[in-house]
Scaffold this active site. Structure first.
Site, PDB file in Angstrom:
ATOM      1  N   TYR A  70     -41.792  25.927  55.373  1.00  0.00           N
ATOM      2  CA  TYR A  70     -40.503  26.228  56.003  1.00  0.00           C
ATOM      3  C   TYR A  70     -39.926  27.553  55.470  1.00  0.00           C
ATOM      4  CZ  TYR A  70     -35.434  26.006  56.649  1.00  0.00           C
ATOM      5  OH  TYR A  70     -34.133  26.330  56.943  1.00  0.00           O
ATOM      6  N   SER A  84     -33.247  31.849  60.234  1.00  0.00           N
ATOM      7  CA  SER A  84     -33.205  30.709  61.168  1.00  0.00           C
ATOM      8  C   SER A  84     -33.574  31.052  62.612  1.00  0.00           C
ATOM      9  CB  SER A  84     -31.811  30.078  61.168  1.00  0.00           C
ATOM     10  OG  SER A  84     -31.635  29.341  59.995  1.00  0.00           O
ATOM     11  N   TYR A  87     -24.672  26.552  64.876  1.00  0.00           N
ATOM     12  CA  TYR A  87     -24.157  25.519  63.966  1.00  0.00           C
ATOM     13  C   TYR A  87     -22.718  25.142  64.302  1.00  0.00           C
ATOM     14  CZ  TYR A  87     -28.287  27.516  62.034  1.00  0.00           C
ATOM     15  OH  TYR A  87     -29.547  28.000  61.912  1.00  0.00           O
ATOM     16  N   VAL A 125     -29.423  33.896  58.744  1.00  0.00           N
ATOM     17  CA  VAL A 125     -28.617  34.442  57.648  1.00  0.00           C
ATOM     18  C   VAL A 125     -29.087  35.828  57.190  1.00  0.00           C
ATOM     19  CG1 VAL A 125     -27.679  32.263  56.743  1.00  0.00           C
ATOM     20  CG2 VAL A 125     -29.880  33.120  55.881  1.00  0.00           C
ATOM     21  N   LYS A 145     -36.564  29.376  63.851  1.00  0.00           N
ATOM     22  CA  LYS A 145     -36.567  27.970  64.283  1.00  0.00           C
ATOM     23  C   LYS A 145     -36.813  27.838  65.798  1.00  0.00           C
ATOM     24  CE  LYS A 145     -33.458  26.640  60.489  1.00  0.00           C
ATOM     25  NZ  LYS A 145     -32.050  26.466  60.108  1.00  0.00           N
TER      26      LYS A 145
HETATM   27  O1  DON Z   1     -32.883  27.296  54.909  1.00  0.00           O
HETATM   28  C1  DON Z   1     -32.088  28.233  54.828  1.00  0.00           C
HETATM   29  O2  DON Z   1     -30.994  28.081  54.315  1.00  0.00           O
HETATM   30  C2  DON Z   1     -32.502  29.583  55.388  1.00  0.00           C
HETATM   31  N1  DON Z   1     -33.908  29.779  55.215  1.00  0.00           N
HETATM   32  C3  DON Z   1     -32.166  29.724  56.840  1.00  0.00           C
HETATM   33  C4  DON Z   1     -30.700  29.521  57.136  1.00  0.00           C
HETATM   34  C5  DON Z   1     -30.203  30.296  58.297  1.00  0.00           C
HETATM   35  O3  DON Z   1     -30.712  31.346  58.634  1.00  0.00           O
HETATM   36  C6  DON Z   1     -28.967  29.788  58.939  1.00  0.00           C
HETATM   37  N2  DON Z   1     -28.531  30.665  60.008  1.00  0.00           N
HETATM   38  N3  DON Z   1     -27.519  31.234  60.233  1.00  0.00           N
END
Ligand code: DON
Length: 304
Positions: free
Chosen positions: A188, A63, A240, A258, A66
């Site tokens: 994405y 993420s 978040y 993540v 983003k």
């Molecule tokens: O869409 C997802 O769930 C992952 N590609 C990215 C989520 C993420 O990194 C949330 N961050 N802490």
């Protein structure tokens, strides 16, 4: 201030936490990452670098990507981006669906998954080759060409990406997705699968610490107003349902992923990146967050 000594102290203090978190196994390919990895990289605007641990090893930025997606899209489309994605903290997990229906398919902000999926849709509509455009943008920010997506990680996420698929479909039903659902999801997942080191991420984020201007090449990536807004969104939405906790404990605008990375900035002063794959219950790096809390406390540097 002896930053190197401070980073070494922090490393010792957080070591007991490093194997306490849980790696993001909902993306099976990420479950293979060694959760004992740990690194901190600090890069100042006057071009001094300080580091401890595994700072030269590539990891999945997830993420954190983003921020780059938003910056690139906003620099092309300007303020109209915010017609299709809001700028309010969600207070919900990054992959939550609950607000989306109530709010007619308009995501709360660009850093939750639904928001980044809408941004991806805008990129498909705006660029002839959004993949190439994005990679070139990130490479430019880093000042280095060897930044790639990991197709295995992207494919692994796609196989299990049912919630993201549900979000795109729901938003499509409200008319907030223009392109093909699978095309949006594929792109994405690829954007999230980019791999970078702590040192590379710190170089990219230093541009944001420098108000969107390259430190070496002085290229302007975003306007001053866009810098103000992106930084505000990092501060209020970058973690978040732990954005408040991060502000409370660390006090820097930043973004987590993540893959266990956290990138944060103190505008006009520095960028700092931590990597520790073990996550807490909210999906943010357990040891990384503690390390940043110790850093801003010990150095007395935060935006507050
Ligand atoms: O869409 C997802 O769930 C992952 N590609 C990215 C989520 C993420 O990194 C949330 N961050 N802490």
């Amino acid at each position: 201030m002896d930053y190197q000594k401070i980073l070494e102290e922090i490393h010792q203090e957080v070591l007991p936490l490093v194997d306490k978190g849980k790696v993001a196994d909902y993306i099976p390919e990420l479950a293979n990452v060694d959760r004992n990895k740990f690194g901190i990289y600090l890069l100042t605007l006057d071009d001094n670098a300080y580091a401890v641990g595994d700072v030269l090893e590539k990891f999945s930025i997830q993420s954190i990507s983003k921020v780059f997606m938003l910056a690139l899209t906003i620099s092309h489309l300007g303020e109209k981006v915010y017609d299709r994605v809001d700028v309010e903290p969600s207070g919900d997990p990054f992959n939550s669906l609950v607000q989306l229906e109530h709010e007619s398919g308009i995501p709360r902000n660009p850093f939750i998954n639904s928001g980044a999926l809408v941004i991806t849709d805008m990129m498909i509509s705006s660029f002839a080759d959004p993949r190439a455009e994005f990679l070139e943008y990130v490479r430019d920010l880093v000042g280095q060409a060897d930044v790639f997506c990991n197709k295995k990680v992207a494919a692994s996420e796609k196989e299990h990406g049912f919630k993201n698929a549900a979000m795109v479909n729901l938003m499509k039903s409200f008319g907030n997705i223009e392109n093909d659902v699978d095309e949006v999801l594929d792109l994405y997942f690829e954007f999230c699968s980019i791999e970078m080191t702590c040192s590379e991420l710190a170089r990219a984020f230093r541009v944001f610490a420098n108000h969107g201007r390259g430190v070496i090449d002085t290229k302007k990536y975003i306007t001053e107003s866009q810098f103000k807004r992106i930084t505000a969104i990092m501060q209020t939405c970058g973690f978040y349902d732990e954005a408040g906790e991060f502000a409370f404990r660390v006090g820097l605008p930043g973004k987590s992923g993540v893959g266990g990375g956290i990138a944060a900035i103190l505008p006009d002063k520095y960028s700092i990146v931590t990597w520790s794959p073990g996550l807490n219950k909210k999906g943010n790096s357990l040891a990384g967050m503690k390390a940043l809390e110790l850093f801003t406390t010990k150095t007395g540097t935060s935006i507050f």
